[in-house]
Design an enzyme around this catalytic site. Sequence first.
Site: not given
Length: 405
Positions: A17, A128
């Site tokens: 990612d 997050d």
Amino acid sequence: MSEKINRVVLAYSGGLDTSVILKWLQQTYQCEVVTFTADLGQGEELEPARRKAELAGVKPEHIFIDDLKEEFVRDFVFPMMRANAAYEGVYLLGTSIARPLIAKRQIEIARAVNADAVSHGATGKGNDQVRFELGYYALAPDIKVIAPWREWDLTSRSKLIEFAEAHQIPVAKDKRGEAPFSTDANLLHTSSEGKVLEDPWQEVPDYVFSRTASLEEAPNTPQVITLAFEKGDAVAVDGEPLSPASLLARLNDLGREHGIGRLDLVENRFVGMKSRGMYETPGGTILHVAHRAIESLTLDRGAAHLKDELMPRYAELIYNGFWFSPEREMLQAAIDHSQAKVSGEVRLKLYKGGVHVIGRRSPNSLYSEKVVTFEDDQGAYDQRDAAGFIKLNALRLRLLGRRDR
């Protein structure tokens, strides 16, 4: 894009990612990328992140890999443990408590390299993104935040891999198939969620666990340890003084062996949805139990009960990302004040996933054997006083009873 970005600091792991995000930032914003990788004790080799960043064109002086383990435990985990914090009564906040430290260091680096933006790899569905960005804005109110998952059209794993291959970004073999679940790890815990864990009726497969032995594999003989505390913080295991990070690592080893700290939880995310996760917090679970045990000797009833009332609010603030908020700091001041006399030793028996308190002692103990004994207390407690105490407390109940009879 509404404004020009010259330099951005990316929270970078070197995984699929964030490797894609690095290249995407360079292309989309035509900016210089600075990478920041935090060593929070996740147990992974971090130097490959440096090599991947260099391959992506990041200048060596703009690659930051920082060992934050001691700061993490000393300044974030231990203050939280003083509060006995557990979100929704059970989750020991292993992921949540790491985010403010990452945000803090990211902003420090942004200032040092004169960056005008920061970026993270959190998705638009999770907690997050909130935790990172609340930290950023609290510490640098005017910072620009770039959250690629809320901007790009790379909405699937296959699209990420296609992008990586098109831009010569190395993709590990184990990343090419469908990911069975996602994980996050640090010195306090490992969390696993998604894919095979999304059905809350299905038992977690054995291969998900990485930090704890199963109950079947755990030793058939219990192990007794002693944990020493000073002013609410653990300072020694079995008489050996240890730094905060070293102490937690020692407890992790003990917890791993005895299968301690597994939690299968369906929780309420701040963004509104429920999610199912598996958490492994071996050392933190031991520490949590031991801290409550030493408090049982050293805290006055009123202070102890007030702490228990404050704890859910404190835990929710951390879970939701408000570590740097004034209300968390106010609660922390009260909690830390309560810990002045929380010193002593706790003896624990570790066995088959359980942490059992079998002894505690403190030079600041409020426990009086002379007062509590069932034998002759030699006048330490006059039992006749209880009659008046009960009658005064019963007065309103008697008045209610007479009226309503």
